[in-house]
Motif scaffolding. Structure first.
Motif, PDB file in Angstrom:
ATOM      1  N   MET A 181       0.768  -1.345   0.016  1.00 26.39           N
ATOM      2  CA  MET A 181       0.013   0.007  -0.094  1.00 26.39           C
ATOM      3  C   MET A 181       0.940   1.296  -0.090  1.00 26.39           C
ATOM      4  O   MET A 181       1.859   1.325   0.957  1.00 26.39           O
ATOM      5  N   PRO A 182       0.531   2.198  -1.055  1.00 26.19           N
ATOM      6  CA  PRO A 182       1.487   3.293  -0.923  1.00 26.19           C
ATOM      7  C   PRO A 182       1.056   4.412   0.419  1.00 26.19           C
ATOM      8  O   PRO A 182       0.253   4.024   1.031  1.00 26.19           O
ATOM      9  N   PHE A 183       2.327   4.757   0.722  1.00 24.83           N
ATOM     10  CA  PHE A 183       2.417   5.423   1.996  1.00 24.83           C
ATOM     11  C   PHE A 183       3.098   7.073   1.377  1.00 24.83           C
ATOM     12  O   PHE A 183       3.927   7.239   0.834  1.00 24.83           O
ATOM     13  N   PHE A 184       2.059   8.096   2.278  1.00 26.62           N
ATOM     14  CA  PHE A 184       2.531   9.509   1.918  1.00 26.62           C
ATOM     15  C   PHE A 184       2.902  10.055   3.392  1.00 26.62           C
ATOM     16  O   PHE A 184       2.022  10.026   4.182  1.00 26.62           O
ATOM     17  N   SER A 185       4.057  10.773   3.267  1.00 23.47           N
ATOM     18  CA  SER A 185       4.218  11.514   4.307  1.00 23.47           C
ATOM     19  C   SER A 185       3.525  13.218   4.399  1.00 23.47           C
ATOM     20  O   SER A 185       3.236  13.460   3.341  1.00 23.47           O
ATOM     21  N   VAL A 186       3.472  13.615   5.451  1.00 22.04           N
ATOM     22  CA  VAL A 186       3.007  14.904   5.618  1.00 22.04           C
ATOM     23  C   VAL A 186       4.138  16.004   5.536  1.00 22.04           C
ATOM     24  O   VAL A 186       4.805  16.175   6.409  1.00 22.04           O
ATOM     25  N   ARG A 187       3.820  16.791   4.613  1.00 20.51           N
ATOM     26  CA  ARG A 187       4.999  18.013   4.337  1.00 20.51           C
ATOM     27  C   ARG A 187       4.691  18.979   5.504  1.00 20.51           C
ATOM     28  O   ARG A 187       5.354  19.535   5.831  1.00 20.51           O
ATOM     29  N   TYR A 188       3.166  19.411   5.401  1.00 23.25           N
ATOM     30  CA  TYR A 188       2.758  20.676   6.008  1.00 23.25           C
ATOM     31  C   TYR A 188       1.709  20.026   6.910  1.00 23.25           C
ATOM     32  O   TYR A 188       0.571  19.767   6.723  1.00 23.25           O
ATOM     33  N   PRO A 189       2.193  19.922   8.382  1.00 21.60           N
ATOM     34  CA  PRO A 189       1.162  19.557   9.294  1.00 21.60           C
ATOM     35  C   PRO A 189       0.002  20.296   9.294  1.00 21.60           C
ATOM     36  O   PRO A 189       0.310  21.637   9.047  1.00 21.60           O
ATOM     37  N   GLY A 190      -1.163  19.611   9.771  1.00 20.99           N
ATOM     38  CA  GLY A 190      -2.443  20.515   9.812  1.00 20.99           C
ATOM     39  C   GLY A 190      -3.450  19.890   9.610  1.00 20.99           C
ATOM     40  O   GLY A 190      -3.482  18.569   9.679  1.00 20.99           O
ATOM     41  N   GLN A 191      -4.622  20.541   9.480  1.00 19.99           N
ATOM     42  CA  GLN A 191      -5.937  19.463   9.152  1.00 19.99           C
ATOM     43  C   GLN A 191      -5.991  18.796   8.228  1.00 19.99           C
ATOM     44  O   GLN A 191      -5.370  19.148   6.897  1.00 19.99           O
ATOM     45  N   ALA A 192      -6.348  17.569   8.104  1.00 21.15           N
ATOM     46  CA  ALA A 192      -6.064  16.668   6.830  1.00 21.15           C
ATOM     47  C   ALA A 192      -7.357  17.181   5.877  1.00 21.15           C
ATOM     48  O   ALA A 192      -8.239  17.549   6.360  1.00 21.15           O
ATOM     49  N   LEU A 193      -7.121  17.080   4.616  1.00 14.05           N
ATOM     50  CA  LEU A 193      -7.801  17.703   3.584  1.00 14.05           C
ATOM     51  C   LEU A 193      -8.513  16.502   3.048  1.00 14.05           C
ATOM     52  O   LEU A 193      -7.929  15.145   2.939  1.00 14.05           O
ATOM     53  N   ASP A 194      -9.445  16.737   2.208  1.00 16.84           N
ATOM     54  CA  ASP A 194     -10.430  15.644   1.465  1.00 16.84           C
ATOM     55  C   ASP A 194      -9.689  15.579   0.044  1.00 16.84           C
ATOM     56  O   ASP A 194      -9.856  14.395  -0.502  1.00 16.84           O
ATOM     57  N   TYR A 195      -8.870  16.504  -0.520  1.00 20.02           N
ATOM     58  CA  TYR A 195      -8.334  16.292  -1.643  1.00 20.02           C
ATOM     59  C   TYR A 195      -7.213  16.920  -1.713  1.00 20.02           C
ATOM     60  O   TYR A 195      -7.035  18.390  -1.230  1.00 20.02           O
ATOM     61  N   THR A 196      -5.984  16.373  -2.150  1.00 17.02           N
ATOM     62  CA  THR A 196      -4.867  16.930  -1.901  1.00 17.02           C
ATOM     63  C   THR A 196      -4.095  16.524  -3.268  1.00 17.02           C
ATOM     64  O   THR A 196      -3.889  15.188  -3.556  1.00 17.02           O
ATOM     65  N   GLU A 197      -3.220  17.531  -3.952  1.00 19.16           N
ATOM     66  CA  GLU A 197      -2.453  17.296  -5.350  1.00 19.16           C
ATOM     67  C   GLU A 197      -1.118  17.186  -4.584  1.00 19.16           C
ATOM     68  O   GLU A 197      -0.415  17.915  -3.619  1.00 19.16           O
ATOM     69  N   THR A 198      -0.608  15.956  -5.041  1.00 20.99           N
ATOM     70  CA  THR A 198       0.945  15.789  -4.687  1.00 20.99           C
ATOM     71  C   THR A 198       2.012  16.006  -6.200  1.00 20.99           C
ATOM     72  O   THR A 198       1.142  16.177  -7.114  1.00 20.99           O
ATOM     73  N   GLU A 199       3.187  15.937  -6.104  1.00 17.86           N
ATOM     74  CA  GLU A 199       3.756  15.976  -7.422  1.00 17.86           C
ATOM     75  C   GLU A 199       3.406  15.051  -8.445  1.00 17.86           C
ATOM     76  O   GLU A 199       3.548  15.194  -9.708  1.00 17.86           O
ATOM     77  N   ALA A 200       2.952  13.852  -8.181  1.00 23.09           N
ATOM     78  CA  ALA A 200       2.456  12.715  -9.095  1.00 23.09           C
ATOM     79  C   ALA A 200       1.178  12.373  -9.036  1.00 23.09           C
ATOM     80  O   ALA A 200       0.890  11.834 -10.092  1.00 23.09           O
ATOM     81  N   THR A 201       0.325  12.926  -8.145  1.00 30.79           N
ATOM     82  CA  THR A 201      -0.927  12.355  -8.335  1.00 30.79           C
ATOM     83  C   THR A 201      -1.863  13.178  -7.118  1.00 30.79           C
ATOM     84  O   THR A 201      -1.331  14.049  -6.809  1.00 30.79           O
ATOM     85  N   ALA A 202      -3.186  12.697  -7.062  1.00 35.71           N
ATOM     86  CA  ALA A 202      -4.117  13.444  -6.293  1.00 35.71           C
ATOM     87  C   ALA A 202      -4.538  12.295  -5.115  1.00 35.71           C
ATOM     88  O   ALA A 202      -4.635  11.088  -5.617  1.00 35.71           O
ATOM     89  N   VAL A 203      -4.541  12.619  -3.785  1.00 38.56           N
ATOM     90  CA  VAL A 203      -4.825  11.680  -2.849  1.00 38.56           C
ATOM     91  C   VAL A 203      -6.269  12.214  -2.235  1.00 38.56           C
ATOM     92  O   VAL A 203      -6.222  13.562  -2.068  1.00 38.56           O
ATOM     93  N   VAL A 204      -7.134  11.451  -1.808  1.00 45.52           N
ATOM     94  CA  VAL A 204      -8.675  11.811  -1.606  1.00 45.52           C
ATOM     95  C   VAL A 204      -8.962  11.103  -0.367  1.00 45.52           C
ATOM     96  O   VAL A 204      -8.155   9.930  -0.195  1.00 45.52           O
ATOM     97  N   SER A 205      -9.942  11.540   0.603  1.00 49.15           N
ATOM     98  CA  SER A 205     -10.470  11.038   1.631  1.00 49.15           C
ATOM     99  C   SER A 205     -11.568  10.145   1.292  1.00 49.15           C
ATOM    100  O   SER A 205     -12.126  10.005  -0.067  1.00 49.15           O
ATOM    101  N   HIS A 206     -11.925   9.217   2.413  1.00 48.35           N
ATOM    102  CA  HIS A 206     -13.216   8.357   1.980  1.00 48.35           C
ATOM    103  C   HIS A 206     -14.324   9.205   1.736  1.00 48.35           C
ATOM    104  O   HIS A 206     -15.398   8.918   1.153  1.00 48.35           O
ATOM    105  N   ARG A 207     -14.441  10.505   2.174  1.00 46.01           N
ATOM    106  CA  ARG A 207     -15.495  11.506   1.952  1.00 46.01           C
ATOM    107  C   ARG A 207     -15.714  11.672   0.363  1.00 46.01           C
ATOM    108  O   ARG A 207     -16.944  11.734  -0.111  1.00 46.01           O
ATOM    109  N   PHE A 208     -14.345  11.878   0.005  1.00 46.69           N
ATOM    110  CA  PHE A 208     -14.766  12.051  -1.582  1.00 46.69           C
ATOM    111  C   PHE A 208     -14.963  10.940  -2.268  1.00 46.69           C
ATOM    112  O   PHE A 208     -15.779  11.118  -3.397  1.00 46.69           O
ATOM    113  N   VAL A 209     -14.509   9.811  -1.740  1.00 44.23           N
ATOM    114  CA  VAL A 209     -14.834   8.364  -2.571  1.00 44.23           C
ATOM    115  C   VAL A 209     -16.446   8.274  -2.336  1.00 44.23           C
ATOM    116  O   VAL A 209     -17.083   7.912  -3.360  1.00 44.23           O
ATOM    117  N   SER A 210     -16.810   8.558  -1.191  1.00 45.90           N
ATOM    118  CA  SER A 210     -18.450   8.543  -1.131  1.00 45.90           C
ATOM    119  C   SER A 210     -19.165   9.489  -1.862  1.00 45.90           C
ATOM    120  O   SER A 210     -20.173   9.171  -2.504  1.00 45.90           O
TER     121      SER A 210
END
Length: 142
Positions: free
Chosen positions: A1-30
């Motif tokens: 399973m891919p692992f992403f480290s947090v570069r900027y600590p704070g509140q977790a987002l439902d949609y985040t762009e990384t250099e290579a892809t987008a990471v989304v929360s379960h709320r986005f999937v729902s």
């Protein structure tokens, strides 16, 4: 399973762009399931540092040739002088992206052919994301 480290600590987002892809929360999937567009995307389970909630890599299944080059602010292409012969003729930069909506059909979530660094969603998806209070996305009309 891919692992992403947090570069900027704070509140977790439902949609985040990384250099290579987008990471989304379960709320986005729902939300995608509620809208009936889950067949337009693939969700690959991923772990995010210091988060117990499940996250996913968002893989859009549609790439549509829809960039309206004439309406964009600037479009440049890879040329032989750039030293990457395999990319000659591809988009090197697209500023002020505009698309031709007649080429999109009924797609609600996709990436434009040749400039897959952006994710495009329909007005329906945008409004649903805003209504649900999903965080992290920034919308620009194209």
């Amino acid at each position: 399973m891919p692992f992403f480290s947090v570069r900027y600590p704070g509140q977790a987002l439902d949609y985040t762009e990384t250099e290579a892809t987008a990471v989304v929360s379960h709320r986005f999937v729902s939300l995608c399931e509620q809208l009936g567009i889950q067949n337009d995307v693939q969700f690959i389970p991923a772990r995010v540092e210091n988060q117990s909630e499940g996250y996913f890599i968002l893989n859009t299944l549609h790439i549509i040739r829809c960039i309206d080059e004439a309406r964009c602010e600037e479009v440049t292409f890879w040329e032989p002088r750039h030293g990457e012969p395999e990319r000659v003729g591809e988009y090197r930069n697209v500023a002020g992206l505009r698309i031709d909506p007649t080429k999109v059909g009924g797609a609600h979530i996709f990436r434009p052919w040749g400039w897959t660094v952006v994710l495009i969603v329909s007005e329906r998806v945008k409004l649903a994301m805003e209504e649900e209070g999903l965080t992290g996305a920034r919308f620009i009309e194209v």
